[in-house]
Design an enzyme around this catalytic site. Structure first.
Site, short mmCIF file in Angstrom:
data_model
loop_
_atom_site.label_atom_id
_atom_site.label_comp_id
_atom_site.label_asym_id
_atom_site.label_seq_id
_atom_site.Cartn_x
_atom_site.Cartn_y
_atom_site.Cartn_z
N PHE A 8 -24.05 39.06 -48.15
CA PHE A 8 -25.23 39.45 -48.92
C PHE A 8 -25.30 38.60 -50.19
O PHE A 8 -25.36 39.09 -51.30
CB PHE A 8 -25.18 40.96 -49.23
CG PHE A 8 -26.55 41.56 -49.48
CD1 PHE A 8 -27.56 41.46 -48.53
CD2 PHE A 8 -26.83 42.23 -50.66
CE1 PHE A 8 -28.81 42.00 -48.75
CE2 PHE A 8 -28.08 42.79 -50.90
CZ PHE A 8 -29.07 42.68 -49.93
N THR A 96 -22.75 34.37 -44.01
CA THR A 96 -21.61 34.21 -44.94
C THR A 96 -21.51 32.72 -45.27
O THR A 96 -21.97 31.87 -44.51
CB THR A 96 -20.28 34.69 -44.30
OG1 THR A 96 -20.01 33.93 -43.14
CG2 THR A 96 -20.33 36.17 -43.96
N VAL A 152 -30.08 23.88 -40.65
CA VAL A 152 -30.51 22.50 -40.94
C VAL A 152 -31.94 22.52 -41.48
O VAL A 152 -32.84 23.04 -40.83
CB VAL A 152 -30.51 21.61 -39.67
CG1 VAL A 152 -30.83 20.17 -40.03
CG2 VAL A 152 -29.20 21.69 -38.93
N GLY A 207 -29.20 27.28 -57.06
CA GLY A 207 -28.80 27.92 -55.80
C GLY A 207 -28.80 26.99 -54.60
O GLY A 207 -28.84 27.44 -53.46
N ASP A 221 -21.07 18.78 -45.58
CA ASP A 221 -22.24 19.61 -45.25
C ASP A 221 -23.24 18.80 -44.41
O ASP A 221 -23.76 19.29 -43.40
CB ASP A 221 -22.89 20.12 -46.55
CG ASP A 221 -24.09 21.00 -46.27
OD1 ASP A 221 -23.90 22.15 -45.83
OD2 ASP A 221 -25.24 20.53 -46.44
N LYS A 225 -24.42 19.39 -40.38
CA LYS A 225 -25.81 19.49 -39.94
C LYS A 225 -26.12 18.41 -38.89
O LYS A 225 -26.88 18.65 -37.95
CB LYS A 225 -26.74 19.36 -41.14
CG LYS A 225 -26.66 20.57 -42.07
CD LYS A 225 -27.36 20.29 -43.37
CE LYS A 225 -27.34 21.52 -44.27
NZ LYS A 225 -27.69 21.21 -45.67
N1 HSE Z 1 -25.79 23.12 -49.84
C1 HSE Z 1 -26.80 22.92 -48.88
C2 HSE Z 1 -27.73 21.83 -49.34
C3 HSE Z 1 -27.55 24.21 -48.69
O1 HSE Z 1 -27.67 21.50 -50.53
O2 HSE Z 1 -28.50 21.29 -48.56
C4 HSE Z 1 -28.50 24.21 -47.55
O3 HSE Z 1 -27.88 23.96 -46.33
#
Ligand code: HSE
Length: 346
Positions: A8, A96, A152, A207, A221, A225
């Site tokens: 959450f 999560t 993605v 965020g 990251d 993706k």
């Molecule tokens: N941290 C990732 C980004 C969040 O900045 O694209 C979205 O997947």
């Protein structure tokens, strides 16, 4: 549609807000009436088979830091796996965070949910990056859907487009900017002429960044993706081990400003053709991929259709919530279709 929300944080809180704000529209246009029957976060659990109040969930989380403080319906003895296995629900929304290099606990959440014959919507890239083919097989064996639009491109319906494009055509390569945080950082470094550290702080405040931002900076990251895109678009059976990746940690303000002098921006580009690769690349201002801020830009190349580029917001709470809602509508339609098919067969 009874929902269990696992995690959450920014994403599932945004989803809760949007579901509550758009409930009339979702019902009228799609016959979708989502009811949140359970929510877990890292410190607690709330369960009500009649439905938890979205506003109260958000208030409790904001004031007390955990849904475990939800009045009357807190269930401290149940963890996420207990909830997934025992609470009656149609869909588990697994949001999560992916922590470091570890696909857990998301991987177990998704596995258990599929085995319990619950549809799954996930925004968690880690589990798919290590076990996408296995998880898709498990979903199909259990006759449920595993949807992952939010993994993605967030608001960009790239996975939907791939499903459509792949029909009757062959996608031969996929490339682009898949990480909003690094794009935001590189853009801010170029435009405001600030150091990476400062730009990262801004991205975290907005965020965009992962819980562990080193996953954004290192290219992990983007690599995750890319695995998801390549498997879906090109029928690969890839995992994160198949990606060669270099991040932006060593890019200096000087590098960014040098690129600027040549009317270029440095971008972290993920590309999949024969090989899967992530690396910082100098991109001309004229290129379609030269998008700014937290935007993502993804180019698909197919045998018949040529190149298609999609641009949009690739990170952020409401943007990711929009992807989850697309997946929920898709699942609702497939449930309705299979009920109709059952009726015809009878
Ligand atoms: N941290 C990732 C980004 C969040 O900045 O694209 C979205 O997947």
């Amino acid at each position: 549609l009874k929902l269990i929300l696992i995690g959450f944080g920014v994403v599932n809180q945004s989803l809760t807000k949007v579901l509550s704000q758009k409930s009339n529209d979702l019902l009228r246009k799609y016959g979708l009436k989502p009811k949140i029957v359970a929510v877990t976060d890292s410190q607690g659990t709330a369960i009500n088979p009649e439905g938890l109040d979205p506003e109260l969930l958000l208030r409790v989380k904001q004031l007390k830091g955990t849904v475990g403080s939800y009045p009357r319906f807190s269930q401290p003895s149940m963890n996420s796996i207990d909830v997934i296995e025992n609470v009656d629900a149609d869909v588990v929304v697994e949001a999560t965070p992916t922590l470091g290099g570890d696909p857990e606990p998301g991987l177990s959440h998704i596995r258990k949910a599929l085995i319990a014959k619950r549809h799954v919507v996930t925004t968690n890239k880690g589990p798919l990056a290590v076990a996408m083919p296995t998880l898709l097989n498990l979903a199909s064996k259990n006759d449920v859907r595993l949807r992952f639009s939010g993994t993605v491109g967030a608001a960009i319906p790239i996975l939907d487009l791939i499903e459509k494009c792949a029909k009757g055509d062959k996608i031969v390569s996929v490339s682009g900017i898949l990480n909003g945080t690094t794009n935001y950082i590189l853009t801010r470094m170029a435009e405001a002429e600030i150091e990476m550290k400062e730009a990262l702080k801004e991205a975290q405040r907005l965020g965009y960044a992962e819980r562990d931002p080193s996953c954004d900076l290192s290219g992990l990251d983007t690599a995750r993706k890319l695995v998801i895109l390549a498997n879906l678009a090109m029928g690969k059976q890839a995992s994160i081990k198949d990606v060669e990746f270099t991040g932006i940690e060593n890019i200096t303000l000087n590098d960014v400003l040098e690129a600027k002098k040549a009317s270029c921006m440095i971008k972290l580009i993920g590309s999949a053709s024969d090989r899967l690769k992530v690396e910082p690349v100098k991109i001309s201002y004229n290129s379609l991929l030269c998008v700014r801020g937290a935007m993502n830009a993804i180019t698909l190349k197919s045998e018949l259709g040529g190149e298609i580029t999609l641009i949009g917001k690739g990170a952020g709470g409401p943007e990711t919530a929009s992807a989850i809602i697309r997946d929920l509508i898709e699942i609702k339609c497939s449930i309705t279709e299979s009920i109709a098919r059952g009726k015809i067969l009878q």
